[in-house]
Design a protein around this motif. Structure first.
Motif, PDB file in Angstrom:
ATOM      1  N   SER A 131      36.232  37.573  44.666  1.00  0.00           N
ATOM      2  CA  SER A 131      37.044  36.609  43.959  1.00  0.00           C
ATOM      3  C   SER A 131      36.462  37.911  42.958  1.00  0.00           C
ATOM      4  N   VAL A 132      37.720  38.580  41.900  1.00  0.00           N
ATOM      5  CA  VAL A 132      36.771  39.502  40.818  1.00  0.00           C
ATOM      6  C   VAL A 132      36.358  38.528  39.461  1.00  0.00           C
ATOM      7  N   LYS A 164      38.477  43.955  31.817  1.00  0.00           N
ATOM      8  CA  LYS A 164      38.686  45.322  31.037  1.00  0.00           C
ATOM      9  C   LYS A 164      37.648  46.107  30.547  1.00  0.00           C
ATOM     10  N   ARG A 165      36.467  45.765  30.987  1.00  0.00           N
ATOM     11  CA  ARG A 165      35.938  47.188  31.145  1.00  0.00           C
ATOM     12  C   ARG A 165      35.833  47.806  32.583  1.00  0.00           C
ATOM     13  N   TYR A 166      36.078  47.550  33.527  1.00  0.00           N
ATOM     14  CA  TYR A 166      36.340  48.070  35.017  1.00  0.00           C
ATOM     15  C   TYR A 166      37.093  49.173  34.714  1.00  0.00           C
ATOM     16  N   ILE A 174      41.775  51.725  36.886  1.00  0.00           N
ATOM     17  CA  ILE A 174      42.042  51.056  38.011  1.00  0.00           C
ATOM     18  C   ILE A 174      41.638  49.444  37.945  1.00  0.00           C
ATOM     19  N   ARG A 175      42.797  48.725  37.986  1.00  0.00           N
ATOM     20  CA  ARG A 175      42.139  47.286  37.409  1.00  0.00           C
ATOM     21  C   ARG A 175      41.182  46.640  38.857  1.00  0.00           C
ATOM     22  N   PRO A 176      39.964  45.889  38.505  1.00  0.00           N
ATOM     23  CA  PRO A 176      38.858  45.696  39.383  1.00  0.00           C
ATOM     24  C   PRO A 176      40.005  44.889  41.083  1.00  0.00           C
TER      25      PRO A 176
END
Length: 114
Positions: free
Chosen positions: A26-27, A44-46, A52-54
């Motif tokens: 999971s994230v 948010k940082r990623y 791209i979303r994690p």
């Protein structure tokens, strides 16, 4: 030991995931493995850093790893690939149960892009 900077931690996020594909499911787990206590902050940082979303990145990284495994070991089973990339079964791994390595590779290439 020197504490990693926030930028350094986010830069190494993909490497952390690749090294722990079978364990990080999971994230939230990915964020903790990268040294972040807050998964939302990590997300948010990623996204800001990589664009791209994690969660989407996790899928892409897993599919790329599955493709690599099929190319390097064409006789490997879907079950073995699924286990190596942190999925419970082959259908969850690539969306369908496939019989031949060639068919499996084509299916993965469609999802990942050539």
């Amino acid at each position: 030991m020197k504490k990693q900077s926030s930028a350094s931690r986010i830069e190494s996020a993909d490497k952390v995931l690749l090294e722990n594909l079978a364990e990080i499911l999971s994230v939230e787990e990915w964020a903790k493995a990268c040294g972040y206590q807050n998964a939302d902050y990590f997300s948010k940082r990623y996204r800001k850093y990589f664009g791209i979303r994690p969660k989407r990145a996790m899928v892409q990284i897993r599919l790329q790893k599955a493709k690599q495994m099929l190319i390097e070991e064409p006789q490997i089973s879907c079950y073995e690939i699924a286990q190596a990339i942190g999925k419970r079964d082959e259908k969850n791994c690539i969306g369908t149960s496939l019989r031949t390595p060639k068919t499996r590779l084509r299916s993965i290439e469609k999802k990942v892009g050539k």
